[in-house]
Design a protein around this motif. Structure first.
Motif, PDB file in Angstrom:
ATOM      1  N   ALA A   1      -8.223  -5.999  -6.099  1.00 14.30           N
ATOM      2  CA  ALA A   1      -8.738  -7.091  -6.135  1.00 14.30           C
ATOM      3  C   ALA A   1      -7.526  -8.073  -6.272  1.00 14.30           C
ATOM      4  O   ALA A   1      -7.900  -8.941  -6.145  1.00 14.30           O
ATOM      5  CB  ALA A   1     -10.168  -7.067  -6.812  1.00 14.30           C
ATOM      6  N   GLU A   2      -6.947  -8.051  -7.437  1.00  8.41           N
ATOM      7  CA  GLU A   2      -6.355  -8.727  -7.888  1.00  8.41           C
ATOM      8  C   GLU A   2      -5.236  -9.012  -7.163  1.00  8.41           C
ATOM      9  O   GLU A   2      -4.559 -10.641  -7.119  1.00  8.41           O
ATOM     10  CB  GLU A   2      -5.984  -8.789  -9.539  1.00  8.41           C
ATOM     11  CG  GLU A   2      -6.403  -8.115 -10.505  1.00  8.41           C
ATOM     12  CD  GLU A   2      -7.793  -6.968 -10.373  1.00  8.41           C
ATOM     13  OE1 GLU A   2      -6.972  -6.528  -9.929  1.00  8.41           O
ATOM     14  OE2 GLU A   2      -8.684  -6.715 -11.390  1.00  8.41           O
ATOM     15  N   ALA A   3      -4.632  -8.153  -6.116  1.00 10.04           N
ATOM     16  CA  ALA A   3      -3.302  -8.686  -5.843  1.00 10.04           C
ATOM     17  C   ALA A   3      -4.039  -9.080  -4.162  1.00 10.04           C
ATOM     18  O   ALA A   3      -2.771 -10.398  -3.722  1.00 10.04           O
ATOM     19  CB  ALA A   3      -3.092  -6.880  -5.115  1.00 10.04           C
ATOM     20  N   ALA A   4      -5.558  -8.284  -3.484  1.00  7.88           N
ATOM     21  CA  ALA A   4      -5.736  -9.232  -2.472  1.00  7.88           C
ATOM     22  C   ALA A   4      -5.986 -10.643  -2.959  1.00  7.88           C
ATOM     23  O   ALA A   4      -5.478 -12.103  -2.137  1.00  7.88           O
ATOM     24  CB  ALA A   4      -7.192  -8.754  -2.431  1.00  7.88           C
ATOM     25  N   ASP A   5      -6.341 -11.523  -3.917  1.00  6.71           N
ATOM     26  CA  ASP A   5      -6.888 -12.333  -4.605  1.00  6.71           C
ATOM     27  C   ASP A   5      -5.187 -13.190  -4.873  1.00  6.71           C
ATOM     28  O   ASP A   5      -5.315 -14.362  -4.111  1.00  6.71           O
ATOM     29  CB  ASP A   5      -7.655 -12.362  -5.989  1.00  6.71           C
ATOM     30  CG  ASP A   5      -8.594 -11.629  -5.753  1.00  6.71           C
ATOM     31  OD1 ASP A   5      -9.503 -12.002  -4.685  1.00  6.71           O
ATOM     32  OD2 ASP A   5      -9.527 -12.241  -7.358  1.00  6.71           O
ATOM     33  N   LYS A   6      -4.218 -13.030  -5.601  1.00  6.05           N
ATOM     34  CA  LYS A   6      -3.210 -13.090  -5.547  1.00  6.05           C
ATOM     35  C   LYS A   6      -2.365 -13.426  -4.057  1.00  6.05           C
ATOM     36  O   LYS A   6      -1.818 -14.674  -3.655  1.00  6.05           O
ATOM     37  CB  LYS A   6      -2.422 -12.577  -6.328  1.00  6.05           C
ATOM     38  CG  LYS A   6      -0.790 -12.811  -6.166  1.00  6.05           C
ATOM     39  CD  LYS A   6      -1.177 -13.856  -7.522  1.00  6.05           C
ATOM     40  CE  LYS A   6       0.306 -14.635  -7.986  1.00  6.05           C
ATOM     41  NZ  LYS A   6      -0.087 -16.190  -9.213  1.00  6.05           N
ATOM     42  N   LEU A   7      -2.938 -13.029  -3.505  1.00  2.00           N
ATOM     43  CA  LEU A   7      -1.835 -12.995  -1.775  1.00  2.00           C
ATOM     44  C   LEU A   7      -3.023 -14.039  -1.145  1.00  2.00           C
ATOM     45  O   LEU A   7      -2.443 -14.888  -0.492  1.00  2.00           O
ATOM     46  CB  LEU A   7      -1.868 -11.636  -0.574  1.00  2.00           C
ATOM     47  CG  LEU A   7      -1.327 -10.399  -1.328  1.00  2.00           C
ATOM     48  CD1 LEU A   7      -1.851  -9.226  -0.159  1.00  2.00           C
ATOM     49  CD2 LEU A   7       0.101 -11.432  -0.593  1.00  2.00           C
TER      50      LEU A   7
ATOM     51  N   LEU B   1      -0.626 -17.454   0.087  1.00  5.93           N
ATOM     52  CA  LEU B   1       0.026 -17.331   1.592  1.00  5.93           C
ATOM     53  C   LEU B   1      -1.663 -18.045   2.335  1.00  5.93           C
ATOM     54  O   LEU B   1      -1.813 -18.397   3.324  1.00  5.93           O
ATOM     55  CB  LEU B   1      -0.382 -15.693   2.295  1.00  5.93           C
ATOM     56  CG  LEU B   1       1.020 -14.991   1.356  1.00  5.93           C
ATOM     57  CD1 LEU B   1       0.557 -13.619   2.100  1.00  5.93           C
ATOM     58  CD2 LEU B   1       1.986 -15.863   1.309  1.00  5.93           C
ATOM     59  N   GLY B   2      -2.857 -18.504   1.184  1.00  4.24           N
ATOM     60  CA  GLY B   2      -3.719 -19.111   2.050  1.00  4.24           C
ATOM     61  C   GLY B   2      -4.190 -20.636   2.503  1.00  4.24           C
ATOM     62  O   GLY B   2      -3.190 -21.537   2.339  1.00  4.24           O
ATOM     63  N   PRO B   3      -4.962 -21.437   2.687  1.00  2.00           N
ATOM     64  CA  PRO B   3      -4.686 -22.504   3.105  1.00  2.00           C
ATOM     65  C   PRO B   3      -4.404 -23.300   2.235  1.00  2.00           C
ATOM     66  O   PRO B   3      -5.037 -23.223   1.101  1.00  2.00           O
ATOM     67  CB  PRO B   3      -6.520 -22.463   2.958  1.00  2.00           C
ATOM     68  CG  PRO B   3      -6.957 -21.362   3.735  1.00  2.00           C
ATOM     69  CD  PRO B   3      -6.022 -20.273   3.112  1.00  2.00           C
ATOM     70  N   GLY B   4      -3.213 -24.259   2.449  1.00  2.00           N
ATOM     71  CA  GLY B   4      -3.610 -25.399   1.307  1.00  2.00           C
ATOM     72  C   GLY B   4      -2.018 -24.552   0.346  1.00  2.00           C
ATOM     73  O   GLY B   4      -1.280 -25.086  -0.536  1.00  2.00           O
ATOM     74  N   SER B   5      -1.557 -23.067   1.042  1.00  2.00           N
ATOM     75  CA  SER B   5      -0.396 -22.519   0.115  1.00  2.00           C
ATOM     76  C   SER B   5       0.917 -23.373   0.226  1.00  2.00           C
ATOM     77  O   SER B   5       2.019 -23.095   0.024  1.00  2.00           O
ATOM     78  CB  SER B   5      -0.376 -21.243  -0.023  1.00  2.00           C
ATOM     79  OG  SER B   5      -0.395 -20.438   1.379  1.00  2.00           O
ATOM     80  N   ASP B   6       1.144 -23.921   1.886  1.00  2.00           N
ATOM     81  CA  ASP B   6       2.246 -24.135   2.159  1.00  2.00           C
ATOM     82  C   ASP B   6       3.744 -22.981   2.946  1.00  2.00           C
ATOM     83  O   ASP B   6       4.526 -23.118   3.015  1.00  2.00           O
ATOM     84  CB  ASP B   6       2.710 -25.024   1.572  1.00  2.00           C
ATOM     85  CG  ASP B   6       2.342 -26.895   1.383  1.00  2.00           C
ATOM     86  OD1 ASP B   6       1.804 -26.792   2.585  1.00  2.00           O
ATOM     87  OD2 ASP B   6       2.464 -27.458   0.355  1.00  2.00           O
TER      88      ASP B   6
END
Length: 77
Positions: free
Chosen positions: A15-21, A25-30
């Motif tokens: 779960a920690e890896a998914a949260d970090k991705l 990479l998610g919205p607002g990450s540029d």
């Protein structure tokens, strides 16, 4: 149009890896990546084939794929 992509197989996806991705990479990450996919493997891909082949994903549960437009060190448009 130049593009850049990479794929890697994952032994685990805590779960920690998914949260970090999502953070990276998610919205607002540029992030310059257009698409990032995590796919769960298994099933027929995990079975030994009747005829040996070059599929290397057996025993690994996930694949991570990223795709971006533009050169990796150049502008993204």
């Amino acid at each position: 149009m130049p593009y850049y992509d990479r794929t890697t197989l994952l032994r685990a996806l805590p779960a920690e890896a998914a949260d970090k991705l999502i953070e990276l990479l998610g919205p607002g990450s540029d992030s310059p990546l257009v698409s990032v996919e995590i796919r769960m493997l298994g099933g027929a891909l995990d079975r030994e084939p009747e005829v040996p082949n070059a599929v290397s994903s057996r025993g690994l549960p996930f694949v991570l794929f990223g795709f971006g437009v533009g050169a990796p060190d150049g502008p993204s448009s």
